[in-house]
Write an enzyme that holds these catalytic residues in place. Structure first.
Site, mmCIF file in Angstrom:
data_model
loop_
_atom_site.group_PDB
_atom_site.id
_atom_site.type_symbol
_atom_site.label_atom_id
_atom_site.label_comp_id
_atom_site.label_asym_id
_atom_site.label_seq_id
_atom_site.Cartn_x
_atom_site.Cartn_y
_atom_site.Cartn_z
ATOM 1 N N HIS A 156 8.072 -4.058 -14.909
ATOM 2 C CA HIS A 156 8.143 -4.636 -14.603
ATOM 3 C C HIS A 156 8.288 -4.674 -12.623
ATOM 4 O O HIS A 156 8.571 -5.781 -12.383
ATOM 5 C CB HIS A 156 9.094 -6.158 -14.869
ATOM 6 C CG HIS A 156 9.611 -5.952 -15.935
ATOM 7 N ND1 HIS A 156 9.454 -6.739 -17.124
ATOM 8 C CD2 HIS A 156 10.761 -5.408 -16.823
ATOM 9 C CE1 HIS A 156 9.764 -6.977 -18.475
ATOM 10 N NE2 HIS A 156 10.595 -5.362 -17.708
ATOM 11 N N SER A 277 -11.661 -0.076 8.928
ATOM 12 C CA SER A 277 -11.883 -0.779 9.283
ATOM 13 C C SER A 277 -12.804 -1.683 10.222
ATOM 14 O O SER A 277 -12.946 -0.336 11.643
ATOM 15 C CB SER A 277 -10.573 -2.101 8.936
ATOM 16 O OG SER A 277 -11.031 -3.595 9.873
ATOM 17 N N LYS A 283 -6.470 -0.387 10.758
ATOM 18 C CA LYS A 283 -5.815 0.298 8.638
ATOM 19 C C LYS A 283 -6.502 1.334 8.533
ATOM 20 O O LYS A 283 -7.110 2.261 9.379
ATOM 21 C CB LYS A 283 -7.327 -0.807 8.555
ATOM 22 C CG LYS A 283 -6.483 -1.854 8.559
ATOM 23 C CD LYS A 283 -6.108 -2.655 7.547
ATOM 24 C CE LYS A 283 -5.892 -4.097 7.651
ATOM 25 N NZ LYS A 283 -6.208 -3.720 5.617
ATOM 26 N N GLU A 290 -8.952 2.360 -4.885
ATOM 27 C CA GLU A 290 -9.934 0.772 -4.830
ATOM 28 C C GLU A 290 -10.802 1.356 -5.954
ATOM 29 O O GLU A 290 -11.548 0.341 -7.179
ATOM 30 C CB GLU A 290 -9.970 0.114 -3.989
ATOM 31 C CG GLU A 290 -8.172 -0.542 -3.534
ATOM 32 C CD GLU A 290 -8.594 -0.901 -2.341
ATOM 33 O OE1 GLU A 290 -9.591 -1.531 -1.829
ATOM 34 O OE2 GLU A 290 -8.072 -1.010 -1.437
#
Ligand code: ARG
Length: 466
Positions: A156, A277, A283, A290
């Site tokens: 979980h 970024s 970043k 992804e």
């Protein structure tokens, strides 16, 4: 507009119809397989005396020439032809005249395209398998390195019990190993040759289908000509296997994204596999993971699309089947790219061992072992579970771990606690006492690693050693 079938028509095809119908923009991809199939067919026609031996060798020579010229760039596959089959045949006739026109004897584009797609897919199965093997090697070397790197195991997405990084990686080893086994099954089932099925009902020419099947490296010819031209099961199976590979890569990517987050910091993705970024200078984003996660949808889409295309098609060939190509090609390219990039990302990733270990020791991951300790001292498990639950509650209030409580405090919850509890619930013990097959304990893990190593050494890649 160049077509093979003008004879019974009195009018030119409408331009838009021609474009809608044509497939050369995408089936030119398998020019090599088309030529390879034609060479086998020509060879067999000569051997059977359907054309002369001279014509057969002229065809073989000219087909080799076309292949060499396409590959060197001397011959461009132009889109004025309807499909790659028409292009090759027209070029052949341009180059050697009448012998070229004889190539299609006893053959239809229906069995020709069925063969080309099968040959192309067969290579893709092999290439995908080789990439998966490389990924497994990278995973295995991570497993060997991290049998003692403790980290929290989750259920979980809540810390559950301590495991090791080797154990976590090992779960993915199993998944990708099964993916390879699936590819191998598919290869075994698909490796039969549809050439010689004709349009749908075979042919009256005395073709030797066993011979062409053997020339092309198949186990034998397909046994029903209607099925031969209209079977796309092998492609559906392959897309399904690729969808499963992508699902596994996507789960792994998701974990890497979580582990790479500012909150977790379990890993650091190498600069070569990260992006920045345009506005936020601090970043460093896990774009590769992804994208792999995102591209999974495309591969699922190809599978669903082909299943849907096939579901209403009466026997035998229907033009709907031309739709088996574009999305399937996209899925094959996508999956191969994703496996390769993921492997590169994993091979260069840095695991922050200290952060992982600290995280495991901070989340009550040893609560089960604390309960088991009491069981070892005669407390019934259900009672032990309740006692440790209360211990945990009080630790949460104090902001400490179970191990931080002095023995005098622990004894307030149960008399059964003794000094040896600390050893029993240390991360080290929690992991290394789990010695059942498949568990994270060092010795159990080492046995599994040895077995996986043997598997990688013994199983070659598909098509070479199977
Ligand atoms: N481009 C076609 C395909 O991909 C080739 C077969 C054409 N056959 C036909 N009967 N029109 O399926």
């Amino acid at each position: 507009m160049a077509q093979l079938w003008g004879g019974r028509f009195t009018k030119e095809t409408d331009k838009l119809v021609y474009q809608f119908n044509a497939s050369i923009t995408f089936d030119k991809r398998f020019y090599r397989q088309d030529i390879e199939g034609s060479k086998a067919h020509a060879d067999m026609l000569g051997k059977q005396g359907i054309i002369t031996e001279e014509e057969a060798s002229e065809l073989a020579w000219a087909l080799d020439g076309i292949l060499a010229d396409i590959e060197s760039g001397a011959l461009a596959v132009t889109e004025e032809y309807e499909d790659i089959h028409s292009f090759v045949e027209a070029t052949l006739t341009k180059r050697i005249g009448d012998a070229g026109k004889k190539l299609h004897t006893g053959r239809s584009r229906n069995d020709q395209v069925a063969l080309d797609m099968r040959l192309y897919t067969r290579e893709q199965v092999q290439e995908t398998d080789a990439l998966l093997k490389k990924l497994l090697e990278t995973i295995l070397s991570g497993m060997e390195e991290h049998t003692q790197t403790v980290m929290p195991g989750f259920t979980h997405l809540q810390k559950a019990q301590p495991i090791t990084l080797a154990h976590h990686l090992g779960a993915y080893f199993e998944m990708f190993k099964r993916d390879r086994q699936r590819l191998s099954d598919i290869y075994e089932r698909m490796n039969y040759c549809p050439l010689g099925s004709g349009a749908l009902a075979g042919t009256t020419f005395p073709l030797d289908r066993d011979y062409t099947a053997e020339l092309l490296g198949f186990y034998g010819p397909t046994l029903n000509s209607m099925d031969g031209v209209s079977d796309r099961d092998y492609l559906i199976e392959f897309l399904s296997a690729l969808a499963t590979v992508m699902m596994h890569l996507s789960r792994f990517s998701e974990e890497i994204i979580i582990w790479n987050s500012n909150e977790y910091q379990f890993v650091e993705i190498d600069d070569a596999y990260s992006t920045g970024s345009s506005i936020m200078p601090q970043k460093k984003n896990p774009d590769i993971a992804e994208l792999v996660r995102g591209k999974t949808g495309r591969v699922y889409g190809a599978l669903l699309s082909l299943l849907t295309t096939m579901k209403g098609i009466p026997l035998a060939y229907n033009k709907d089947m031309q739709e088996d190509k574009e999305l399937a090609f996209d899925a094959m390219d996508t999956a191969r790219g994703c496996i390769a990039l993921f492997e590169g990302m994993l091979a260069t990733i840095k695991f922050n061992k200290d952060t992982m270990e600290k995280s495991a020791s901070r989340g009550f991951t040893n609560a089960t072992d604390a309960a088991d300790y009491l069981v070892g001292r005669g407390v019934p498990f259900r009672d032990a579970h309740g006692i440790i639950g209360q211990v945990v509650l009080s630790c949460i209030e104090k902001g400490i771990a179970i191990d931080d409580l002095p023995l005098s405090e622990l004894k307030r919850f149960s008399d059964a606690f003794e000094e040896d509890v600390y050893e029993a619930i240390s991360m080290e013990t929690c992991v290394n006492k789990r010695l059942t097959t498949g568990a994270p304990g060092k010795e159990a893990m080492e046995r599994v690693i040895a077995e996986e190593k043997r598997y990688l050494e013994s199983a070659g890649t598909i098509g070479i050693n199977v």
